[in-house]
Motif scaffolding. Structure first.
Motif, short mmCIF file in Angstrom:
data_model
loop_
_atom_site.label_atom_id
_atom_site.label_comp_id
_atom_site.label_asym_id
_atom_site.label_seq_id
_atom_site.Cartn_x
_atom_site.Cartn_y
_atom_site.Cartn_z
N LEU A 224 0.84 -1.19 0.00
CA LEU A 224 0.00 0.00 0.00
C LEU A 224 0.88 1.24 0.00
CD1 LEU A 224 -2.78 -0.93 2.61
CD2 LEU A 224 -2.82 -1.21 0.12
N ILE A 267 -6.06 10.92 -1.62
CA ILE A 267 -5.61 9.91 -0.66
C ILE A 267 -6.04 10.28 0.76
CG2 ILE A 267 -3.56 8.90 0.41
CD1 ILE A 267 -2.21 9.05 -2.34
N GLN A 273 -6.86 4.86 -2.86
CA GLN A 273 -5.78 4.13 -2.20
C GLN A 273 -4.71 3.83 -3.25
OE1 GLN A 273 -5.07 2.98 1.12
NE2 GLN A 273 -3.16 2.73 -0.01
N SER A 329 -11.43 -5.47 2.33
CA SER A 329 -11.88 -4.20 2.90
C SER A 329 -13.40 -4.07 2.90
CB SER A 329 -11.26 -3.03 2.13
OG SER A 329 -9.84 -3.09 2.19
#
Length: 390
Positions: A224, A267, A273, A329
């Protein structure tokens, strides 16, 4: 239904923001034009719709307006029985804005383009809250846009997307084509994330699973990303676009001082993301995933020249990580986003081939554009030919 009668009510620019009706359809749907809406109310209502997307959010539009303060918002609101039945948002800008802002050679043209080439662009999808009135609302929106085009002497209404990918086109293409809009059909693959990671992995084509494993053997690691990676991400985007330009594919390279705040907003606000891929800690490939409501969407991808020339499987590694992350998620759908339904060249065919191999269901949707200034359109075509030769 595109020929149903409407009565156009007079309005002036001073009515914008005051919610005065500008049009009433034959069945009593009122269409109003405003410059401001309640941001929280808009996004809360959007979240309740199936397949609500980042592109339709006020936060996305606000990020565009913050980045380009010379743009202006426009909203069409449809009311039925005293309640909001539909919404449509635009940014009022001018044709050539991207080129004038990205290329200093053309920046001196901005004042002329702003006066003569006014355009409604960056639209949301028509957001429909009364499905039984969808066709009526769409036709009301289109008739209002016709009236606005005459009053504001627009050059074009551009990139109006309908229907939202995953939904049926109730109004049909005729509502647009009968009014002189051109059509550009896109497709996407929507992946159902509810089947879990094992089901998602099993749903990949065998060659795709092989490519993901190959990326691991190549030493590619995906993590990430965050704000701290934006400088590198921008450099890779610029490198990627210079490579495209060498292949006669024009994609603007925006100034870093404009691009970085925009990406940082996406972001830090939770709308996007970032995912970073590299070898031995050196990032050479990135993708931004847009997210809103229950949908996560494939966003802007860029890779360095070194990864491109080595023909590494970084795109496969990134895509699998993004899909599995979205499932973990709690998102319901992963949208691989658009490609040309009828590819015209090897690049377009490659994009479609890549996006088809992740187990999604293909859906088509359309972009509509209408040019109101035919003489100006001929001038634009001449300018495009000159640019291609330069």
């Amino acid at each position: 239904q595109s020929n149903e009668s409407v009565s156009i009510l007079p309005f002036t620019h001073t009515t914008f923001g005051q919610c005065d009706p500008v049009m009433t359809t034959s069945s009593g749907v009122e269409i109003q034009v405003v410059e401001e809406v309640d941001q929280q109310e808009w996004d809360a209502g959007l979240s309740a719709l199936p397949f609500a997307r980042f592109e339709d959010s006020i936060q996305r539009q606000q990020s565009i307006l913050d980045r380009w303060p010379d743009m202006r918002p426009r909203f069409l609101l449809a009311y039925a029985d005293g309640e909001v039945a539909g919404k449509l948002g635009f940014c009022r800008t001018y044709f050539g804005h991207d080129l004038a802002q990205a290329d200093r050679r053309f920046s001196l043209l901005s004042p002329l383009l702003r006066r003569t080439m006014k355009t409604y662009d960056y639209p949301t999808t028509p957001l429909i809250y009364r499905k039984d009135l969808e066709s009526e609302i769409i036709n009301g929106f289109l008739d209002t846009l016709e009236d606005l085009a005459k009053r504001e002497r627009l050059y074009s209404v551009s990139h109006l997307r309908y229907p939202s990918p995953g939904l049926a086109s109730v109004a049909g293409r005729e509502a647009f084509l009968d009014r002189g809009y051109s059509i550009w059909t896109h497709g996407t693959y929507l992946i159902d994330l509810g089947i879990g990671e094992e089901g998602l992995w099993a749903g990949l084509k065998s060659g795709t699973r092989t490519a993901v494993r190959r990326s691991q053997k190549q030493g590619i690691e995906v993590r990430l990303g965050g704000v701290e990676d934006l400088e590198r991400y921008y450099d890779i985007i610029a490198e990627n676009r210079r490579r495209d330009q060498r292949q006669n594919i024009y994609r603007p390279i925006y100034a870093k001082e404009r691009m970085l705040p925009y990406l940082e907003f996406l972001i830090t606000s939770g709308l996007s993301q970032m995912f970073c891929a590299g070898i031995d800690g050196q990032v050479d490939s990135c993708t931004l995933v847009q997210r809103f409501g229950r949908v996560a969407s494939f966003g802007l991808h860029a890779r360095s020249d070194s990864f491109h020339e080595a023909r590494l499987a970084d795109g496969d590694a990134l895509c699998w990580k993004m899909i599995s992350w979205a499932a973990e998620s709690g998102y319901g759908t992963f949208d691989m986003t658009g490609f040309d339904s009828v590819p015209q060249n090897d690049r377009q065919r490659g994009i479609r081939r890549f996006k088809s191999k992740w187990g999604g269901q293909m859906h088509e949707y359309d972009y509509y554009t209408k040019v109101h200034g035919k003489l100006r359109e001929r001038a634009v075509q001449v300018a495009k030919r000159v640019l291609r030769r330069s």
